[in-house]
Scaffold this motif. Structure first.
Motif, mmCIF file in Angstrom:
data_model
loop_
_atom_site.group_PDB
_atom_site.id
_atom_site.type_symbol
_atom_site.label_atom_id
_atom_site.label_comp_id
_atom_site.label_asym_id
_atom_site.label_seq_id
_atom_site.Cartn_x
_atom_site.Cartn_y
_atom_site.Cartn_z
ATOM 1 N N HIS A 1 12.405 4.100 -2.728
ATOM 2 C CA HIS A 1 10.992 4.359 -2.935
ATOM 3 C C HIS A 1 10.714 5.842 -2.565
ATOM 4 O O HIS A 1 10.899 6.249 -1.479
ATOM 5 C CB HIS A 1 10.226 3.342 -2.604
ATOM 6 C CG HIS A 1 10.285 1.895 -3.176
ATOM 7 N ND1 HIS A 1 9.571 1.503 -4.285
ATOM 8 C CD2 HIS A 1 11.082 1.033 -2.802
ATOM 9 C CE1 HIS A 1 10.015 0.193 -4.443
ATOM 10 N NE2 HIS A 1 10.987 -0.401 -3.481
ATOM 11 N N ASN A 2 9.852 6.417 -3.453
ATOM 12 C CA ASN A 2 9.381 7.594 -3.304
ATOM 13 C C ASN A 2 10.073 8.722 -2.768
ATOM 14 O O ASN A 2 9.844 9.338 -1.465
ATOM 15 C CB ASN A 2 8.155 7.300 -2.309
ATOM 16 C CG ASN A 2 6.834 6.600 -2.751
ATOM 17 O OD1 ASN A 2 6.932 5.682 -3.320
ATOM 18 N ND2 ASN A 2 5.684 7.461 -2.772
ATOM 19 N N SER B 1 6.388 -4.282 7.238
ATOM 20 C CA SER B 1 7.503 -3.689 6.329
ATOM 21 C C SER B 1 8.419 -4.804 5.818
ATOM 22 O O SER B 1 8.565 -5.862 6.337
ATOM 23 C CB SER B 1 8.337 -2.553 7.144
ATOM 24 O OG SER B 1 9.154 -3.173 7.628
ATOM 25 N N GLU C 1 8.535 3.676 1.024
ATOM 26 C CA GLU C 1 9.717 4.777 1.416
ATOM 27 C C GLU C 1 11.154 4.157 1.708
ATOM 28 O O GLU C 1 11.094 3.013 2.132
ATOM 29 C CB GLU C 1 8.856 5.321 2.717
ATOM 30 C CG GLU C 1 9.727 6.556 2.876
ATOM 31 C CD GLU C 1 9.459 7.371 4.346
ATOM 32 O OE1 GLU C 1 8.424 6.358 4.981
ATOM 33 O OE2 GLU C 1 10.019 8.300 4.799
ATOM 34 N N TYR D 1 5.358 -1.693 2.270
ATOM 35 C CA TYR D 1 4.443 -1.603 3.545
ATOM 36 C C TYR D 1 3.289 -2.345 3.083
ATOM 37 O O TYR D 1 2.635 -2.105 2.109
ATOM 38 C CB TYR D 1 4.364 -0.539 4.279
ATOM 39 C CG TYR D 1 5.381 0.144 4.764
ATOM 40 C CD1 TYR D 1 5.736 0.175 6.230
ATOM 41 C CD2 TYR D 1 6.062 1.156 3.999
ATOM 42 C CE1 TYR D 1 7.009 0.561 6.745
ATOM 43 C CE2 TYR D 1 7.216 1.716 4.747
ATOM 44 C CZ TYR D 1 7.610 1.353 5.937
ATOM 45 O OH TYR D 1 8.874 2.011 6.423
ATOM 46 N N VAL E 1 0.499 -1.275 0.037
ATOM 47 C CA VAL E 1 0.182 -0.179 0.049
ATOM 48 C C VAL E 1 0.797 1.198 0.020
ATOM 49 O O VAL E 1 0.323 2.076 -0.217
ATOM 50 C CB VAL E 1 -0.963 0.207 1.098
ATOM 51 C CG1 VAL E 1 -2.003 -0.891 1.130
ATOM 52 C CG2 VAL E 1 -0.392 -0.193 2.518
ATOM 53 N N ARG E 2 2.179 1.165 0.308
ATOM 54 C CA ARG E 2 2.863 2.361 0.256
ATOM 55 C C ARG E 2 4.357 1.836 0.324
ATOM 56 O O ARG E 2 4.746 0.845 0.687
ATOM 57 C CB ARG E 2 2.660 3.328 1.340
ATOM 58 C CG ARG E 2 3.103 3.068 2.759
ATOM 59 C CD ARG E 2 2.452 4.045 3.806
ATOM 60 N NE ARG E 2 2.906 3.673 5.125
ATOM 61 C CZ ARG E 2 4.271 3.931 5.687
ATOM 62 N NH1 ARG E 2 5.057 4.760 5.291
ATOM 63 N NH2 ARG E 2 4.377 3.371 6.834
#
Ligand SMILES: Cc1ncc(COP(=O)(O)O)c(C=O)c1O
Length: 433
Positions: free
Chosen positions: A48-49, A33, A22, A27, A19-20
């Motif tokens: 990422h991001n 994680s 970093e 995650y 879902v996300r």
């Protein structure tokens, strides 16, 4: 329902929903994680991001989402082309945009083929390749890939090529040792040229590392000899930097590390650091000049709809800027030393179970000794992958080849965890747990 890539449709494993993300972490829905130790198929070189890449994309979206690139142009595509021509030492003259590694390589092949057609040398239509090479999943790129489980079923659709044993400095195809060899693995290619001096259009190469074929390393001298031979016989050198580009081998590009001058190169993956689908093919002045002709049939007719998308170009520009701002090549050298240390400790612990450990730049490899079961279909692969992910690390071994290709700035804690998880997993497997 999604038909997931490279996934058996018979009793497929349930994919993990992310879902996300970093830095080096992914995650899932439950908040667990996972360390992305393979940079999501080798793309997320800055993690990422990255806020600077995301901001550059947002800023671009506020101005211009997309415009076709035929008959129109825009600032991000122009700036990125200029930047790419600069960081490749001025060897190239034109940048052709596309969306992924396969299309970038496909464009190299088509340009090389038409280069000779445009000049009336229609007999120059053979491409040389190595048997462990991989250049993508389209019909054209499968044709220049080695015969493997990925493309075998399509063999009658693929255009004819000439295949040679890949160089491999860990398991030499001609029984030599890397420190004393004289690139004898290239002899067969030179002999082929001697017998067919005017038939070869080009040699298609993954420089220094054959990635999907098993993270096989070979030395720079192989590329230097191929360059000499191809120049001598008037064939083109097509270099696929889709995996090796943007710092992966410790240099911006592997061709720079090997000090060779390709006629064409393809880039994707690290180009936008995984933030957007974008790829490029760079053509030298020699190639481009064969297309500067008045006849309509001598133009190059290739352009994907989303070619040169402004948001993707903005992501790539921001990523290249970060390569300098964050001293990525130094990060890669530090990572190289750390991976050597970490993997050698594992090698000592499981001595007779490990066939080889090798590290080049931000690529660390641990090849398991599995006898006749070695290769992409190694049956233990599924268990390894499952155990790694259960322990919070994304590693997807290629058959019996466990490899680490993390973001360049991965933290020491994450690296320690990756080594620990590999050690624990091997211990469990070898103790029968
Ligand atoms: C060396 C090389 N070339 C081309 C490709 C194909 O790239 P894509 O999957 O973006 O089509 C890959 C993908 O792994 C690759 O490793």
């Amino acid at each position: 329902m999604i038909w997931y890539p490279f996934t058996l449709q018979y009793e497929p494993e349930l994919p993990l929903k992310i879902v996300r993300a970093e830095k080096e972490f992914l995650y899932d829905e439950a908040g667990n994680s996972y360390i992305d130790a393979i940079s999501s198929w080798w793309v997320s070189i800055h993690g990422h991001n990255h806020p600077k890449i995301i901001q550059a994309m947002k800023d671009q979206l506020d101005r211009l989402d997309h415009v076709l690139l035929a008959g129109f142009t825009h600032e991000p595509a122009e700036s990125l082309a200029k930047e790419l021509l600069t960081i490749t030492d001025g060897l190239f003259q034109r940048v052709l945009y596309s969306d992924n590694g396969s299309t970038a390589v496909e464009i190299m092949i088509k340009l090389a083929y038409q280069y000779f057609q445009n000049q009336g040398e229609s007999d120059r239509n053979i491409f040389l390749k190595w048997n462990a090479s991989y250049h993508g999943d389209t019909i054209g790129t499968m044709s220049v890939g080695g015969n493997s489980i990925f493309n075998r079923v399509f063999s009658s659709l693929l255009f004819p090529t000439q295949e040679f044993a890949s160089p491999n400095c860990s398991l030499c195809p001609v029984g030599k040792k890397p420190d004393s060899c004289k690139t004898e693995c290239v002899d067969a290619i030179e002999t082929y040229f001697e017998k067919n001096p005017k038939r070869v259009a080009g040699i298609v190469i993954e420089p220094l590392i054959l990635g999907s074929g098993g993270m096989i390393f070979y030395k720079e001298e192989v590329l230097q000899r191929l360059e000499r031979i191809s120049k001598e016989y008037g064939a083109l050198l097509l270099v696929d930097e889709v995996f090796t580009g943007f710092g992966r081998t410790g240099f911006f590009f592997a061709f720079q590390r090997a000090k060779i001058k390709p006629d064409l190169i393809a880039m994707a993956k690290g180009l936008s650091a995984g933030a957007a689908p974008i790829a490029v093919t760079l053509a030298s002045r020699k190639i481009h000049s064969a297309f500067v002709r008045p006849e309509a049939e001598k133009a190059f007719y290739h352009g994907h709809t989303m070619t040169g998308n402004p948001v993707a170009c903005a992501a790539a520009l921001a990523s290249i800027k970060l390569m300098f701002e964050e001293n990525c090549l130094e990060q890669v050298l530090r990572l190289e030393a750390r991976m050597k240390e970490g993997l050698e400790i594992i090698q000592k612990e499981f001595a007779d179970r490990i066939r080889d450990v090798r590290v080049m730049g931000a690529v660390g490899v641990l090849e398991l000794e599995v006898g006749a079961e070695s290769g992409y279909t190694y049956p233990g692969n599924k268990i390894l992958k499952k155990k790694f992910i259960e322990k919070g690390v994304v590693l997807r071994p290629l058959g019996n080849v466990i490899y680490i290709t993390p973001p360049y700035g991965i933290s020491e804690d994450s690296l320690k965890k990756i080594f620990r998880v590999i050690r624990e997993t091997l211990a469990e497997i070898y103790s029968g747990k």
